[in-house]
Design an enzyme around this catalytic site. Structure first.
Site, PDB file in Angstrom:
ATOM      1  N   HIS A 145       0.816  -1.225   0.000  1.00 34.54           N
ATOM      2  CA  HIS A 145       0.000   0.000   0.000  1.00 34.54           C
ATOM      3  C   HIS A 145       0.851   1.277   0.000  1.00 34.54           C
ATOM      4  O   HIS A 145       0.315   2.372  -0.172  1.00 34.54           O
ATOM      5  CB  HIS A 145      -0.950   0.032   1.200  1.00 34.54           C
ATOM      6  CG  HIS A 145      -1.995  -1.036   1.170  1.00 34.54           C
ATOM      7  ND1 HIS A 145      -2.825  -1.228   0.090  1.00 34.54           N
ATOM      8  CD2 HIS A 145      -2.335  -1.997   2.076  1.00 34.54           C
ATOM      9  CE1 HIS A 145      -3.644  -2.252   0.334  1.00 34.54           C
ATOM     10  NE2 HIS A 145      -3.358  -2.736   1.539  1.00 34.54           N
ATOM     11  N   ASP A 181      -2.658 -10.389  -2.664  1.00 35.21           N
ATOM     12  CA  ASP A 181      -3.270  -9.953  -1.410  1.00 35.21           C
ATOM     13  C   ASP A 181      -4.747  -9.606  -1.688  1.00 35.21           C
ATOM     14  O   ASP A 181      -5.100  -9.204  -2.795  1.00 35.21           O
ATOM     15  CB  ASP A 181      -2.520  -8.715  -0.890  1.00 35.21           C
ATOM     16  CG  ASP A 181      -2.945  -8.277   0.498  1.00 35.21           C
ATOM     17  OD1 ASP A 181      -2.246  -8.627   1.459  1.00 35.21           O
ATOM     18  OD2 ASP A 181      -3.983  -7.570   0.619  1.00 35.21           O
ATOM     19  N   HIS A 183      -6.335  -7.087  -0.736  1.00 31.38           N
ATOM     20  CA  HIS A 183      -6.459  -5.654  -1.016  1.00 31.38           C
ATOM     21  C   HIS A 183      -5.625  -5.272  -2.236  1.00 31.38           C
ATOM     22  O   HIS A 183      -4.548  -5.830  -2.464  1.00 31.38           O
ATOM     23  CB  HIS A 183      -5.985  -4.823   0.190  1.00 31.38           C
ATOM     24  CG  HIS A 183      -6.676  -5.163   1.473  1.00 31.38           C
ATOM     25  ND1 HIS A 183      -6.169  -6.090   2.372  1.00 31.38           N
ATOM     26  CD2 HIS A 183      -7.843  -4.721   2.002  1.00 31.38           C
ATOM     27  CE1 HIS A 183      -7.002  -6.182   3.409  1.00 31.38           C
ATOM     28  NE2 HIS A 183      -8.025  -5.368   3.210  1.00 31.38           N
ATOM     29  N   ASP A 270      -4.839 -12.921   3.051  1.00 33.88           N
ATOM     30  CA  ASP A 270      -6.096 -12.395   3.610  1.00 33.88           C
ATOM     31  C   ASP A 270      -7.280 -12.706   2.689  1.00 33.88           C
ATOM     32  O   ASP A 270      -8.403 -12.264   2.953  1.00 33.88           O
ATOM     33  CB  ASP A 270      -6.007 -10.898   3.965  1.00 33.88           C
ATOM     34  CG  ASP A 270      -5.194 -10.070   2.992  1.00 33.88           C
ATOM     35  OD1 ASP A 270      -4.844 -10.579   1.915  1.00 33.88           O
ATOM     36  OD2 ASP A 270      -4.924  -8.887   3.309  1.00 33.88           O
TER      37      ASP A 270
HETATM   38  C1  SP5 Z   1      -1.301  -5.217   3.844  1.00 32.57           C
HETATM   39  C2  SP5 Z   1      -2.776  -5.228   4.105  1.00 32.57           C
HETATM   40  O1  SP5 Z   1      -3.409  -6.265   3.987  1.00 32.57           O
HETATM   41  N1  SP5 Z   1      -3.323  -4.096   4.537  1.00 32.57           N
HETATM   42  C3  SP5 Z   1      -4.723  -4.032   4.752  1.00 32.57           C
HETATM   43  C4  SP5 Z   1      -5.167  -2.776   5.397  1.00 32.57           C
HETATM   44  C5  SP5 Z   1      -6.646  -2.803   5.568  1.00 32.57           C
HETATM   45  N2  SP5 Z   1      -7.111  -1.766   6.417  1.00 32.57           N
HETATM   46  C6  SP5 Z   1      -8.521  -1.565   6.378  1.00 32.57           C
HETATM   47  C7  SP5 Z   1      -9.235  -2.456   7.323  1.00 32.57           C
HETATM   48  C8  SP5 Z   1     -10.710  -2.145   7.303  1.00 32.57           C
HETATM   49  C9  SP5 Z   1     -11.473  -3.387   7.441  1.00 32.57           C
HETATM   50  N3  SP5 Z   1     -12.853  -3.154   7.187  1.00 32.57           N
HETATM   51  C10 SP5 Z   1     -13.579  -4.363   7.412  1.00 32.57           C
HETATM   52  C11 SP5 Z   1     -14.985  -4.235   7.085  1.00 32.57           C
HETATM   53  C12 SP5 Z   1     -15.665  -5.449   7.600  1.00 32.57           C
HETATM   54  N4  SP5 Z   1     -17.024  -5.490   7.170  1.00 32.57           N
HETATM   55 ZN    ZN Z   2      -4.394  -7.121   2.407  1.00 35.67          ZN
END
Ligand code: SP5
Ligand code: ZN
Length: 328
Positions: A145, A181, A183, A270
């Site tokens: 990120h 990943d 994300h 993840d």
């Molecule tokens: C490296 C990596 O995997 N970074 C991920 C960062 C994610 N941060 C945001 C987390 C917000 C999670 N929202 C969850 C909603 C559940 N309904």
């Molecule tokens: Zn991630």
């Protein structure tokens, strides 16, 4: 600690993650574990703004000098359409400038971990350069990120991008990045968006619904020299192995057509059905299949650890990818 759905909760990205992966590597005798060597910071500043790197290094000391506790974290953010691009002078202003979320505080020990994580990726890249067929960089904190001049999403410096750039500087003509990943790897995409010597391919949750929200759409194909060298596969919540692996097939075809000298995999697990912050449905066995499929490219491969927060199964899931790759 981290702000999650309006409450302060224990951080999902915790030190135990790396220890559990290391334990599992030992359990299955995956291969020798090599400690990271130190590399000069110029490898990091080759892809990141020097001032941001220095900022991350010193932010906690400045924070402490202001008499503050906890971690250095912004209370404000740079918004689009602003009329001034100047880097602010105050610490809070610079936090607002460089950070894009509230889950990535700089603490007393951050810099040591961030630098160690970069060195881990560079050490693994060096192993490939010296002839290993594959290496796994157990990086923590993660990196995908982090962009040229911003950080967030538990990431400070982009370990994978720094390794990729070093591999190109060592003489590789073409490097492909496969980011799996959950994300979107917004930082890696941005760093290489205008380059044709690095192909970035990512399979991830659709950013219309999921973090990091502002990149990862299917129509982001690269720009100028890099046009056609960025490929995104956004997928909906609830995606399981069948649909995910179809995207993987398309991603691997594009990478094979590119013919990279080296493949760098931004390895997040993840995508696991039990992940506490994610919404894909891959199972433990799917990670073995995934490793096998990556091996079918038959390229020297550098795996760089990114996300994965279901800590009880984290070691199994990560090592399944690697044993799937090794066994193929
Ligand atoms: C490296 C990596 O995997 N970074 C991920 C960062 C994610 N941060 C945001 C987390 C917000 C999670 N929202 C969850 C909603 C559940 N309904
Ligand atoms: Zn991630």
């Amino acid at each position: 600690m981290e702000l999650f759905e309006g409450s302060i909760v224990p951080a999902f990205e915790k030190p135990q993650r790396a220890e559990l992966i290391r334990q599992r590597i030992n359990e299955v005798h995956l291969g020798p574990i090599v400690n990271a060597s130190e590399f000069p910071l110029r490898f990091a500043t080759a892809v990141h703004d020097l001032r941001m790197v220095a900022f991350i290094e010193n932010a906690y000391t400045e924070w402490e000098q202001l008499g503050r506790t906890g971690g250095a974290i912004p209370y404000s953010f740079l918004a689009r359409g602003c009329c001034c691009n100047a880097v602010p002078v105050s610490l809070d202003g610079r936090l607002a400038y460089y950070t894009f979320d509230v889950a990535t505080p700089v603490t007393r020990t951050s810099w040591q971990a961030v630098k160690g994580s970069v060195d881990t990726a560079l050490t693994a890249a060096k192993l490939l350069h010296d002839g290993e067929r594959a290496a796994f960089a157990l990086c923590r904190p993660p990196g995908h990120h982090a962009g040229t001049d911003y950080y967030g999403g538990y990431c400070f410096l982009n370990n994978a991008a720094i390794a990729v750039n070093a591999i190109v500087e060592e003489g590789s003509q073409r490097v492909a990045v496969l980011d799996i990943d959950y994300h979107h790897g917004n930082g890696t995409q941005e760093i290489f968006y205008r380059r044709d010597d690095v192909l970035f391919v990512s399979i991830h949750a659709d950013p219309t619904h999921e973090f990091p929200f502002f990149s990862g759409h299917a129509d982001e194909a690269g720009a100028s020299d890099g046009e056609g060298f960025n490929l995104n596969f956004p997928l909906p919540a609830g995606t399981g192995w069948k649909v995910w692996s179809e995207a993987l097939g398309n991603a691997l075809s594009r990478i094979a057509a590119y013919g990279p000298d080296v493949l760098v995999v931004s390895l997040g697990v993840d995508t696991y059905h039990g992940d506490p912050i994610s919404h894909f449905l891959l199972g433990q066995e799917d990670f073995i299949r995934l490793g096998k499929r990556i091996a079918s490219l038959q390229r020297p491969t550098l795996f760089v650890m990114e996300g994965g927060y279901a800590v009880d199964e984290l070691g199994i899931n990560v090592v399944n990818v690697l044993t799937g790759y090794e066994g193929a």
